[in-house]
Design a protein around this motif. Structure first.
Motif, short mmCIF file in Angstrom:
data_model
loop_
_atom_site.label_atom_id
_atom_site.label_comp_id
_atom_site.label_asym_id
_atom_site.label_seq_id
_atom_site.Cartn_x
_atom_site.Cartn_y
_atom_site.Cartn_z
N ASP A 9 39.60 36.47 36.01
CA ASP A 9 39.35 36.56 37.45
C ASP A 9 38.55 37.81 37.84
OD1 ASP A 9 41.38 38.28 36.90
OD2 ASP A 9 42.69 37.63 38.54
N GLN A 11 34.86 40.08 37.80
CA GLN A 11 33.46 39.69 38.05
C GLN A 11 32.86 39.01 36.82
OE1 GLN A 11 30.74 42.36 40.34
NE2 GLN A 11 32.00 43.94 39.38
N VAL A 12 32.97 39.67 35.68
CA VAL A 12 32.36 39.15 34.45
C VAL A 12 33.22 38.00 33.91
CG1 VAL A 12 31.72 39.72 32.07
CG2 VAL A 12 31.22 41.34 33.92
N ARG A 31 46.04 38.55 34.85
CA ARG A 31 47.27 39.33 34.94
C ARG A 31 48.34 38.59 35.74
NH1 ARG A 31 47.17 45.51 36.60
NH2 ARG A 31 45.54 44.84 38.02
N ASP A 45 48.83 40.71 30.51
CA ASP A 45 48.63 42.07 31.01
C ASP A 45 48.32 42.95 29.80
OD1 ASP A 45 48.93 44.72 31.88
OD2 ASP A 45 50.29 44.09 33.49
N LEU A 46 47.16 43.58 29.82
CA LEU A 46 46.76 44.40 28.66
C LEU A 46 47.68 45.61 28.47
CD1 LEU A 46 42.85 44.59 28.62
CD2 LEU A 46 44.36 42.90 27.62
N THR A 71 39.21 49.22 35.81
CA THR A 71 37.84 49.55 36.24
C THR A 71 37.79 50.45 37.48
OG1 THR A 71 37.78 47.48 37.48
CG2 THR A 71 36.78 47.46 35.28
N TYR A 134 37.86 57.47 33.05
CA TYR A 134 37.50 56.07 32.79
C TYR A 134 36.57 55.99 31.57
CZ TYR A 134 34.79 51.74 33.39
OH TYR A 134 34.14 50.55 33.19
N LYS A 138 37.29 54.07 28.01
CA LYS A 138 36.45 52.99 27.48
C LYS A 138 35.93 53.36 26.08
CE LYS A 138 35.34 49.69 29.25
NZ LYS A 138 36.00 48.34 29.26
N VAL A 160 27.53 46.73 37.40
CA VAL A 160 27.74 45.28 37.47
C VAL A 160 28.00 44.84 38.91
CG1 VAL A 160 29.19 43.38 36.63
CG2 VAL A 160 28.72 45.33 35.13
N1 LIG Z 1 31.85 46.95 37.16
C1 LIG Z 1 30.94 47.72 36.59
O1 LIG Z 1 30.06 48.27 37.24
C2 LIG Z 1 30.96 47.92 35.10
C3 LIG Z 1 30.02 48.80 34.53
C4 LIG Z 1 30.02 48.98 33.16
C5 LIG Z 1 30.93 48.31 32.37
N2 LIG Z 1 31.85 47.49 32.94
C6 LIG Z 1 32.81 46.82 32.06
O2 LIG Z 1 32.59 45.42 32.15
C7 LIG Z 1 33.83 44.72 31.97
C8 LIG Z 1 34.03 43.74 33.11
O3 LIG Z 1 34.07 44.47 34.33
P1 LIG Z 1 34.11 43.77 35.76
O4 LIG Z 1 33.05 44.41 36.59
O5 LIG Z 1 34.14 42.31 35.59
O6 LIG Z 1 35.52 44.31 36.26
P2 LIG Z 1 36.45 43.78 37.41
O7 LIG Z 1 35.72 42.84 38.31
O8 LIG Z 1 37.14 44.98 37.98
O9 LIG Z 1 37.50 42.91 36.61
C9 LIG Z 1 38.44 43.52 35.77
C10 LIG Z 1 39.49 42.50 35.47
O10 LIG Z 1 40.49 43.13 34.65
C11 LIG Z 1 41.74 42.79 35.16
N3 LIG Z 1 42.75 43.77 34.81
C12 LIG Z 1 42.92 45.03 35.28
N4 LIG Z 1 43.98 45.59 34.71
C13 LIG Z 1 44.49 44.67 33.84
C14 LIG Z 1 45.59 44.64 32.97
N5 LIG Z 1 46.42 45.69 32.85
N6 LIG Z 1 45.81 43.53 32.25
C15 LIG Z 1 45.02 42.44 32.37
N7 LIG Z 1 43.97 42.40 33.21
C16 LIG Z 1 43.71 43.51 33.93
C17 LIG Z 1 41.56 42.68 36.64
O11 LIG Z 1 42.60 41.92 37.16
P3 LIG Z 1 43.27 42.23 38.59
O12 LIG Z 1 42.41 41.51 39.56
O13 LIG Z 1 44.64 41.65 38.44
O14 LIG Z 1 43.27 43.71 38.75
C18 LIG Z 1 40.22 41.98 36.72
O15 LIG Z 1 40.35 40.59 36.59
C19 LIG Z 1 34.91 45.80 31.85
O16 LIG Z 1 35.15 46.06 30.51
C20 LIG Z 1 34.25 47.02 32.47
O17 LIG Z 1 34.79 48.22 31.95
C21 LIG Z 1 31.88 47.25 34.28
#
Ligand SMILES: NC(=O)c1ccc[n+]([C@@H]2O[C@H](COP(=O)([O-])OP(=O)(O)OC[C@H]3O[C@@H](n4cnc5c(N)ncnc54)[C@H](OP(=O)(O)O)[C@@H]3O)[C@@H](O)[C@H]2O)c1
Length: 304
Positions: A9, A11-12, A31, A45-46, A71, A134, A138, A160
């Motif tokens: 759920d 973004q990616v 989660r 849940d990670l 994130t 953060y 990572k 992203v």
């Molecule tokens: N966003 C950016 O700009 C960006 C930039 C560089 C790299 N990245 C990397 O790209 C990847 C995808 O990012 P994204 O932008 O799609 O992030 P996102 O939209 O914030 O999604 C993160 C997901 O992880 C879930 N999550 C958080 N804590 C968790 C836990 N303890 N157990 C299980 N799930 C958990 C969240 O669920 P909840 O909704 O329940 O919190 C959410 O579904 C990540 O590895 C991020 O580090 C992102």
């Protein structure tokens, strides 16, 4: 082929659920145990490492695709241990379990593993030196996955955004409706990258590796962003132009460039985090589009 998708759920994760569908049977997890739209899925849940290990043991997937992460970049400064548990330690669990049951792992990392002092795009083998909790969490995840010796792909991405979730595009559109003047940082340079591009590229790479052995040289770390670069002010200005041109906002607010010093945040961000994607493009024969193309497409979806 079974694909265990963690974080379906985000973004990616949301985009991956669609993009990976033609490749195999997807076991999606969130989660909460619910997908967007309220449909049931598996719960993961990670932070619960025993349950994570058990899920991989029982699912025994061909691929584990981990789109879940902590994130909240600024919050991580106040809770670095939690960020480390989810972004770092969980990758030891995933990698070890993957190695044991014979799964391959796809994991996403970030431009924030770099310190931003470069003037040319960062290559995969450039020295890492994260500036934030953060970024350190990572980087710990990358290291843990490599040390597990599971066959893996680490895609470092950046900036992203997409039509759903919390991201810069949606924040700018909201603020544009509320304010007459937006102040946006102009001295951080990077590449806005659509979540959908990340998911579609992941699908192409997984498909390319479908018959590869686990010691195939194409496993490893790649930079995956759109092409080109801008700064946050440039990104905001383009969003406002496109949104106004397509009738998404009625009035164009003034977009004023400021410095990072004028907009202090809890976490320090790299000043220059453009990633060199040539390794990914040449290894898999891909052509990543310019960030402006991706933005125009994402705006088109918002309009629909
Ligand atoms: N966003 C950016 O700009 C960006 C930039 C560089 C790299 N990245 C990397 O790209 C990847 C995808 O990012 P994204 O932008 O799609 O992030 P996102 O939209 O914030 O999604 C993160 C997901 O992880 C879930 N999550 C958080 N804590 C968790 C836990 N303890 N157990 C299980 N799930 C958990 C969240 O669920 P909840 O909704 O329940 O919190 C959410 O579904 C990540 O590895 C991020 O580090 C992102």
């Amino acid at each position: 082929m079974t694909i265990l998708l963690l974080g379906a759920d985000g973004q990616v994760g949301f985009e991956l659920h669609r993009a990976l569908a033609p490749i195999g049977r997807i076991v999606a997890t969130t989660r909460t145990g619910l997908l967007p739209g309220g449909i049931d899925c598996a719960r993961c849940d990670l932070g619960d490492h025993a349950a994570l290990d058990a899920l991989i043991e029982t699912t025994r997937p061909n691929w584990i695709v981990n789109a879940a992460a902590y994130t909240a970049v600024d919050h991580a400064e106040a809770e670095p241990d939690l960020a480390h548990r989810i972004n770092g330690d969980a990758l030891t669990v995933i990698g070890t379990a993957a190695k044991r049951v014979g799964s391959r792992v796809v994991h996403y990392s970030t431009d924030y593993v770099f310190n931003g002092t470069a003037t040319l795009p960062w290559r995969e083998d450039a020295s890492t030196a994260p500036l934030s909790a953060y970024g350190r969490s990572k980087l710990a995840g990358e290291t843990a996955l490599r040390e597990s010796a599971a066959a893996h792909l680490i895609f470092r991405t950046a900036w992203v955004y997409g039509p759903r979730g919390t991201n810069f595009l949606r924040t700018m559109l909201r603020l544009a409706r509320e304010r007459e003047r937006l102040t946006v940082v102009a001295d951080q340079i990077g590449t806005p990258t659509p979540a959908r591009l990340i998911a579609q590229t992941t699908a192409l790479v997984l498909y390319a590796l479908r018959n590869a052995a686990n010691d195939d040289a194409r496993f490893g770390t790649y930079h995956l962003t759109a092409n080109g670069h801008t700064n946050w002010h440039g990104f905001a200005s383009r969003i406002i132009e496109l949104a106004h041109g397509s009738g998404l906002i009625e009035r164009k607010p003034e977009v004023v460039a400021i410095t990072t010093a004028e907009f202090p945040t809890k976490a320090v961000r790299p000043a220059y985090s453009v990633l060199d994607t040539s390794k990914l493009q040449s290894t898999f024969g891909l052509a990543l589009p310019d960030w402006t193309e991706g933005l125009a497409r994402a705006m088109g979806e918002l309009n629909a």
